[in-house]
Scaffold this active site. Structure first.
Site, PDB file in Angstrom:
ATOM      1  N   TYR A 142       0.508  -1.320   0.000  1.00 18.78           N
ATOM      2  CA  TYR A 142       0.146   0.251  -0.047  1.00 18.78           C
ATOM      3  C   TYR A 142       0.980   0.915   0.495  1.00 18.78           C
ATOM      4  CZ  TYR A 142      -4.971  -1.814   0.889  1.00 18.78           C
ATOM      5  OH  TYR A 142      -6.301  -2.703   0.697  1.00 18.78           O
ATOM      6  N   LYS A 189       3.066 -15.415   2.835  1.00 20.33           N
ATOM      7  CA  LYS A 189       2.825 -16.367   1.537  1.00 20.33           C
ATOM      8  C   LYS A 189       4.789 -16.385   1.105  1.00 20.33           C
ATOM      9  CE  LYS A 189       2.027 -17.742  -2.485  1.00 20.33           C
ATOM     10  NZ  LYS A 189       0.901 -18.869  -2.769  1.00 20.33           N
ATOM     11  N   ASP A 221      -3.201 -18.577   0.349  1.00 18.49           N
ATOM     12  CA  ASP A 221      -4.197 -19.606  -0.933  1.00 18.49           C
ATOM     13  C   ASP A 221      -4.978 -20.078   0.095  1.00 18.49           C
ATOM     14  OD1 ASP A 221      -1.797 -20.708  -0.327  1.00 18.49           O
ATOM     15  OD2 ASP A 221      -1.551 -20.680  -2.706  1.00 18.49           O
ATOM     16  N   ASP A 245      -6.350  -7.076   4.201  1.00 18.83           N
ATOM     17  CA  ASP A 245      -7.680  -6.102   3.629  1.00 18.83           C
ATOM     18  C   ASP A 245      -8.215  -7.577   2.750  1.00 18.83           C
ATOM     19  OD1 ASP A 245      -9.479  -4.189   2.482  1.00 18.83           O
ATOM     20  OD2 ASP A 245      -8.113  -4.880   0.754  1.00 18.83           O
ATOM     21  N   ASP A 249     -12.214  -9.286   4.527  1.00 17.57           N
ATOM     22  CA  ASP A 249     -14.027  -8.975   3.671  1.00 17.57           C
ATOM     23  C   ASP A 249     -14.535  -9.796   3.920  1.00 17.57           C
ATOM     24  OD1 ASP A 249     -13.507  -5.952   3.531  1.00 17.57           O
ATOM     25  OD2 ASP A 249     -14.527  -6.452   1.485  1.00 17.57           O
TER      26      ASP A 249
HETATM   27  C1  IPM Z   1     -10.236  -1.200   4.137  1.00 19.70           C
HETATM   28  C2  IPM Z   1     -10.415  -0.290   2.846  1.00 19.70           C
HETATM   29  C3  IPM Z   1      -9.614   0.561   2.300  1.00 19.70           C
HETATM   30  C4  IPM Z   1      -8.241  -0.224   2.406  1.00 19.70           C
HETATM   31  C5  IPM Z   1      -9.664   1.437   1.561  1.00 19.70           C
HETATM   32  C6  IPM Z   1     -11.147   1.984   1.012  1.00 19.70           C
HETATM   33  C7  IPM Z   1      -8.217   1.923   0.536  1.00 19.70           C
HETATM   34  O1  IPM Z   1     -11.187  -1.409   1.887  1.00 19.70           O
HETATM   35  O2  IPM Z   1     -10.271  -0.170   5.248  1.00 19.70           O
HETATM   36  O3  IPM Z   1     -10.392  -2.394   4.639  1.00 19.70           O
HETATM   37  O4  IPM Z   1      -8.473  -1.129   1.122  1.00 19.70           O
HETATM   38  O5  IPM Z   1      -7.230  -0.402   3.656  1.00 19.70           O
HETATM   39 MN    MN Z   2     -11.210  -3.079   2.391  1.00 15.33          MN
END
Ligand code: IPM
Ligand code: MN
Length: 371
Positions: A142, A189, A221, A245, A249
């Site tokens: 990032y 990884k 993975d 990240d 999710d």
């Molecule tokens: C998160 C979001 C952010 C990230 C984005 C909005 C930059 O997806 O907080 O997980 O990727 O860190």
């Molecule tokens: Mn995110």
């Protein structure tokens, strides 16, 4: 207790969910006689519209001077769909994380039995799922050098980590494991990436100081597969920025709704609390967004201030609302409650100090909670 809080509602549904979190905060502060001074600032796409940048110096300064930040969500499809734009809402978030040195992003994944049917996983896989992700937040791909060739045909993003960046979050993750089920899993990884091998080395070294914590290593993975097949095997997951990240999710769907998951980002001084969901622009202004993640983020803020009783009362309020079916459309399409009503109910539970007469109040609520 006195605290200074910067509130950044952000974009889309950010405003609506933050408002519900503040209702819970006000209720707690009334009951426990705390005084929080709130300052609200624009952040993200809305700040770009007004000032040309997603995070102004004034807002940043205010954040740096606060004890905590309460953030809604940022993002707007206008920016997502046009990769050529040079100013984007996400830049504000990354700048905020870096400036406040919020190196540790903590995302607890909790399941609620009442929501099991909303999960895409089979009920038996949800039993005893309770883990927390420690995601490194200010390093890796990032923040590494970004390059694009002059003719724009080749691009690269550098993934870089130092021992210090790895060890400071690793200590936090081990401490967390010690307070939980004494299990830590590093997701990496290491069969391919040099940075992953650095992570492993640092963690192996630190693990000698935590012989009571069982350490496991999983390639990313394999880890995503394990998260779906057997999520209850995890306790504390530790991972770098990008994997964190993606994994968080994925892990969020286990619970049944992205709208249930809070997070905190901690670093040197000021910490930040936010729901992990995005700005959900399609729902903006409709009063249908799930405010639970934002409310639970406020609970994490009290926990961070070492006010566990306050945090627990908020969590109880959320559980009470769930138990009584006061839930938004994402969890109950047939008879949903509005976002603002869920916020009212949780705040009201707190004001009543949890001693509510359920039967009597349910009659009142069933009248109140239809959109
Ligand atoms: C998160 C979001 C952010 C990230 C984005 C909005 C930059 O997806 O907080 O997980 O990727 O860190
Ligand atoms: Mn995110």
């Amino acid at each position: 207790m006195k605290k200074k809080i910067t509130v950044l509602p952000g974009d889309g549904i950010g405003h609506e969910v933050v408002e519900q979190g503040i209702k819970a905060m006000n209720a707690i502060n009334n009951v426990f006689e705390h005084h929080f001074e709130l300052q609200v600032h624009d952040f993200g796409a809305i700040s770009i519209e007004k000032y040309g940048i997603p995070l102004t110096e004034k807002t940043l300064k205010n954040c740096l001077e606060s004890d905590a930040i309460f953030l809604g969500a940022i993002g707007d499809p206008k920016y997502d769909n046009d990769p050529t734009l040079s100013v984007r809402p996400e830049q504000g978030l990354l700048k905020l994380r870096k400036s406040l040195q919020l190196f540790s992003n903590i995302r607890p994944i909790t399941t609620y039995e009442l929501l099991n049917d909303a999960s895409p996983l089979k009920n038996e896989r949800l039993r005893e799922v309770d883990f927390v992700i420690y995601r490194e937040l200010t390093g890796g791909i990032y923040f590494g050098e970004k390059k694009i060739s002059e003719d724009k045909s080749i691009a690269s993003d550098l993934c870089e980590y130092s021992e210090n960046e790895v060890s400071r979050i690793t200590y936090q993750a081990f401490e967390a494991a010690r307070k939980r089920k004494n299990k830590l899993t590093l997701i990496d990884k290491a069969n391919v990436l040099e940075t992953s091998r650095l992570w492993r080395r640092v963690i192996q070294d630190i693990s000698k100081e935590y012989s009571d914590v069982e350490v496991n290593y999983l390639f990313v993975d394999n880890a995503v597969m394990q998260l779906m097949l057997n999520p209850s095997q995890f306790d504390v997951i530790l991972t770098e920025n990008m994997f964190g990240d993606i994994i968080s999710d994925l892990a969020s769907v286990i619970t049944g709704s992205l709208g249930m998951l809070p997070s905190s980002s901690v670093g040197i001084k000021t910490a930040l609390f936010e729901p992990i969901h995005g700005s959900y622009p399609q729902a903006k202004g409709l009063d249908i967004a799930n405010p639970m993640a934002a409310i639970l983020s406020v609970a994490m803020m009290y926990e961070y201030f070492d006010l566990s009783q306050e945090a627990e009362m908020i969590n109880n309020g959320v559980n009470w609302a769930l138990k009584n079916g006061i839930i938004t459309k994402d969890l109950n399409n047939e008879n949903p409650s509005a976002c603002s009503k869920v916020g009212d109910v949780v705040a009201w539970f707190i004001e009543e100090k949890g001693s509510v007469n359920i039967k009597q109040e349910l009659t009142k609520l069933s009248l109140n909670c239809i959109i």
